[in-house]
Design a protein around this motif. Structure first.
Motif, PDB file in Angstrom:
ATOM      1  N   VAL A 101       0.835  -1.205   0.000  1.00 15.21           N
ATOM      2  CA  VAL A 101       0.000   0.000   0.000  1.00 15.21           C
ATOM      3  C   VAL A 101       0.869   1.255   0.000  1.00 15.21           C
ATOM      4  CG1 VAL A 101      -1.680   1.324   1.319  1.00 15.21           C
ATOM      5  CG2 VAL A 101      -1.960  -1.144   1.081  1.00 15.21           C
ATOM      6  N   ALA A 102       1.933   1.259   0.847  1.00 17.37           N
ATOM      7  CA  ALA A 102       2.819   2.426   0.904  1.00 17.37           C
ATOM      8  C   ALA A 102       3.520   2.656  -0.428  1.00 17.37           C
ATOM      9  CB  ALA A 102       3.848   2.242   2.019  1.00 17.37           C
ATOM     10  N   LEU A 103       3.958   1.536  -1.046  1.00 17.88           N
ATOM     11  CA  LEU A 103       4.618   1.673  -2.343  1.00 17.88           C
ATOM     12  C   LEU A 103       3.662   2.233  -3.394  1.00 17.88           C
ATOM     13  CD1 LEU A 103       7.154   1.178  -4.034  1.00 17.88           C
ATOM     14  CD2 LEU A 103       6.314  -1.144  -4.481  1.00 17.88           C
ATOM     15  N   ALA A 104       2.419   1.780  -3.358  1.00 16.42           N
ATOM     16  CA  ALA A 104       1.436   2.293  -4.305  1.00 16.42           C
ATOM     17  C   ALA A 104       1.176   3.778  -4.079  1.00 16.42           C
ATOM     18  CB  ALA A 104       0.131   1.493  -4.190  1.00 16.42           C
ATOM     19  N   VAL A 105       1.054   4.163  -2.792  1.00 15.13           N
ATOM     20  CA  VAL A 105       0.813   5.573  -2.484  1.00 15.13           C
ATOM     21  C   VAL A 105       1.994   6.424  -2.927  1.00 15.13           C
ATOM     22  CG1 VAL A 105       0.504   7.235  -0.622  1.00 15.13           C
ATOM     23  CG2 VAL A 105      -0.784   5.096  -0.596  1.00 15.13           C
ATOM     24  N   VAL A 106       3.208   5.959  -2.619  1.00 14.71           N
ATOM     25  CA  VAL A 106       4.406   6.716  -3.023  1.00 14.71           C
ATOM     26  C   VAL A 106       4.492   6.809  -4.544  1.00 14.71           C
ATOM     27  CG1 VAL A 106       6.922   6.684  -3.038  1.00 14.71           C
ATOM     28  CG2 VAL A 106       5.693   6.208  -0.925  1.00 14.71           C
ATOM     29  N   ALA A 107       4.213   5.693  -5.243  1.00 12.57           N
ATOM     30  CA  ALA A 107       4.278   5.708  -6.701  1.00 12.57           C
ATOM     31  C   ALA A 107       3.239   6.670  -7.281  1.00 12.57           C
ATOM     32  CB  ALA A 107       4.069   4.302  -7.250  1.00 12.57           C
ATOM     33  N   LEU A 108       2.013   6.649  -6.721  1.00 11.02           N
ATOM     34  CA  LEU A 108       0.976   7.553  -7.195  1.00 11.02           C
ATOM     35  C   LEU A 108       1.353   9.007  -6.946  1.00 11.02           C
ATOM     36  CD1 LEU A 108      -1.842   8.002  -8.384  1.00 11.02           C
ATOM     37  CD2 LEU A 108      -2.771   7.770  -6.068  1.00 11.02           C
ATOM     38  N   ALA A 109       1.875   9.284  -5.735  1.00  2.93           N
ATOM     39  CA  ALA A 109       2.283  10.648  -5.418  1.00  2.93           C
ATOM     40  C   ALA A 109       3.421  11.102  -6.327  1.00  2.93           C
ATOM     41  CB  ALA A 109       2.699  10.745  -3.953  1.00  2.93           C
ATOM     42  N   ALA A 110       4.385  10.193  -6.557  1.00  4.85           N
ATOM     43  CA  ALA A 110       5.497  10.540  -7.437  1.00  4.85           C
ATOM     44  C   ALA A 110       5.014  10.792  -8.864  1.00  4.85           C
ATOM     45  CB  ALA A 110       6.538   9.427  -7.426  1.00  4.85           C
ATOM     46  N   TRP A 111       4.051   9.984  -9.312  1.00 11.31           N
ATOM     47  CA  TRP A 111       3.524  10.159 -10.670  1.00 11.31           C
ATOM     48  C   TRP A 111       2.793  11.491 -10.800  1.00 11.31           C
ATOM     49  CZ3 TRP A 111      -1.594  10.214 -12.623  1.00 11.31           C
ATOM     50  CH2 TRP A 111      -1.687  10.144 -14.013  1.00 11.31           C
ATOM     51  N   LEU A 112       1.969  11.799  -9.780  1.00 15.85           N
ATOM     52  CA  LEU A 112       1.243  13.064  -9.823  1.00 15.85           C
ATOM     53  C   LEU A 112       2.194  14.248  -9.747  1.00 15.85           C
ATOM     54  CD1 LEU A 112      -1.793  12.218  -7.501  1.00 15.85           C
ATOM     55  CD2 LEU A 112      -1.797  12.388  -9.998  1.00 15.85           C
ATOM     56  N   THR A 113       3.198  14.155  -8.855  1.00 14.41           N
ATOM     57  CA  THR A 113       4.157  15.248  -8.703  1.00 14.41           C
ATOM     58  C   THR A 113       4.989  15.432  -9.969  1.00 14.41           C
ATOM     59  OG1 THR A 113       4.282  14.834  -6.319  1.00 14.41           O
ATOM     60  CG2 THR A 113       6.053  16.126  -7.316  1.00 14.41           C
ATOM     61  N   ALA A 114       5.469  14.316 -10.515  1.00 13.50           N
ATOM     62  CA  ALA A 114       6.258  14.405 -11.746  1.00 13.50           C
ATOM     63  C   ALA A 114       5.428  14.958 -12.889  1.00 13.50           C
ATOM     64  CB  ALA A 114       6.815  13.029 -12.108  1.00 13.50           C
ATOM     65  N   GLY A 115       4.152  14.525 -12.944  1.00 16.43           N
ATOM     66  CA  GLY A 115       3.280  15.055 -13.993  1.00 16.43           C
ATOM     67  C   GLY A 115       3.066  16.551 -13.857  1.00 16.43           C
ATOM     68  N   ARG A 116       2.891  17.011 -12.597  1.00 17.80           N
ATOM     69  CA  ARG A 116       2.698  18.442 -12.382  1.00 17.80           C
ATOM     70  C   ARG A 116       3.958  19.218 -12.723  1.00 17.80           C
ATOM     71  NH1 ARG A 116       3.647  22.100  -8.496  1.00 17.80           N
ATOM     72  NH2 ARG A 116       4.612  20.553  -7.139  1.00 17.80           N
ATOM     73  N   LEU A 117       5.123  18.649 -12.343  1.00 19.49           N
ATOM     74  CA  LEU A 117       6.372  19.351 -12.617  1.00 19.49           C
ATOM     75  C   LEU A 117       6.714  19.353 -14.100  1.00 19.49           C
ATOM     76  CD1 LEU A 117       8.603  18.084  -9.651  1.00 19.49           C
ATOM     77  CD2 LEU A 117       7.559  20.332  -9.903  1.00 19.49           C
TER      78      LEU A 117
END
Length: 353
Positions: free
Chosen positions: A54-70
């Motif tokens: 679950v933590a890995l999924a949350v981190v991956a989702l957050a990283a994807w959203l952050t990278a997409g925004r950046l």
């Protein structure tokens, strides 16, 4: 001795040790049921794996959203660059935030603003130049078609007229080339310029342009870094413009002033003045006349004056109160830092007063 076996109650680990006391012998046995321990450990592992996934999924989702925004501004830059053509430079990137990528997008938008202005200016320039050149070409063609070669008088008159039109075209082309060169870094050749002496030299040259009441309002005692020839060209052009719209009894005055930050030159006349609606657009290319009149010339004189002022980092403008003639002013900045003139000599700007 150690061992294990499977009992009905689950796996058992055991250890045995022979024991002897007097005449008695026996075996000491220790048995341990591992099922409960393994079950507890398995529960811990399963819980850890679930939390880790679950933590890995949350981190991956957050990283994807952050990278997409950046990286979104970079994608927008790419899409905008692909969508831009030489006929449509209006596309811009929507920018939010203050990070480095957002600053890149803002810089890209600023570059597009400059390109759009440059293309618009170029199109307007070409349209105006084509319009102005079309008239003398039409005149030349028309008179050549109507020319009676057997009539010497008609030939002579046509020749005189065509030479005049060709001279006007030549001056127009020279002015267009000058305006094009105004954007080049070698347009100016800066050197120390004595403002007082320059004012006197411009006055001596200008008063030969026509019989007027010539005067000098004021002379600034200062030395600046500028191109004396270009400044002379601009001021003589202003004086020539004043001659066109004044009569023999009108006053034309030339002056200069200076303070710690700027140097100002002006040409003042007591003629008809400039209508309020023309005071800004009169410095545009191919604008002619005051009060709706059309004067001789290419219509580029004041545009050249503005180009020379802007090349020096300044600007030109006109002041024309109703009934008080017109005063054309040219202002260029002064700087306290030294500058380098051709030949490697470094000179500082200092006031001579």
């Amino acid at each position: 001795m150690f061992g294990s076996y499977d009992s009905p109650d689950g796996p058992v680990r055991y250890a045995t040790m022979p024991v002897k006391q007097s005449d008695h012998q026996g075996t000491f046995v220790v048995a341990y049921f591992t099922a409960s321990e393994h079950g507890e450990f398995a529960d811990v592992i399963r819980t850890y794996l679930a939390v880790a996934v679950v933590a890995l999924a949350v981190v991956a989702l957050a990283a994807w959203l952050t990278a997409g925004r950046l990286l979104r501004p970079i994608r927008d830059v790419r899409r905008t660059a692909l969508a831009i053509s030489d006929t449509d430079l209006t596309r811009r990137i929507d920018v939010t935030g203050h990070d480095d990528v957002s600053e890149l997008a803002r810089t890209f938008n600023a570059m597009l603003d400059r390109l759009e202005d440059a293309f618009a200016t170029q199109r307007e320039f070409l349209n105006d130049a084509g319009h102005e050149l079309r008239t003398p070409i039409t005149i030349v063609r028309g008179h050549l078609e109507l020319l009676d070669e057997s009539d010497p008088r008609d030939v002579a008159e046509t020749r005189t007229l065509l030479v005049g039109e060709l001279d006007r075209m030549s001056r127009l082309v020279e002015d267009l080339v000058l305006l094009a060169r105004a954007q080049r870094p070698d347009f100016l050749r800066p050197a120390p310029v004595d403002v007082e002496m320059l004012t006197d030299e411009v006055f001596d040259k200008a008063r030969t342009l026509g019989k007027r009441q010539w005067r000098i309002d004021q002379r600034a005692q200062a030395t600046i870094a500028a191109d004396a020839q270009r400044l002379t060209q601009a001021l003589v052009q202003l004086a020539e413009n004043a001659v066109k719209f004044t009569g023999p009894d009108d006053v034309i005055a030339i002056g200069s002033s200076a303070n710690a930050s700027v140097v100002r030159f002006w040409v003042r006349d007591s003629g008809m003045g400039v209508p309020a609606e023309d005071t800004i657009r009169i410095f545009e290319r191919f604008r002619r006349g005051r009060g709706g009149q059309r004067a001789e010339g290419s219509g580029l004189g004041l545009a050249i004056v503005q180009a020379i002022a802007e090349a020096h980092g300044g600007h030109a403008w006109v002041e024309s109160p109703p009934g008080s003639g017109a005063t054309f002013r040219l202002e260029i900045p002064r700087t306290a830092s030294p500058y380098e003139i051709p030949g490697g000599t470094t000179v500082s700007h200092q006031d001579r007063s």
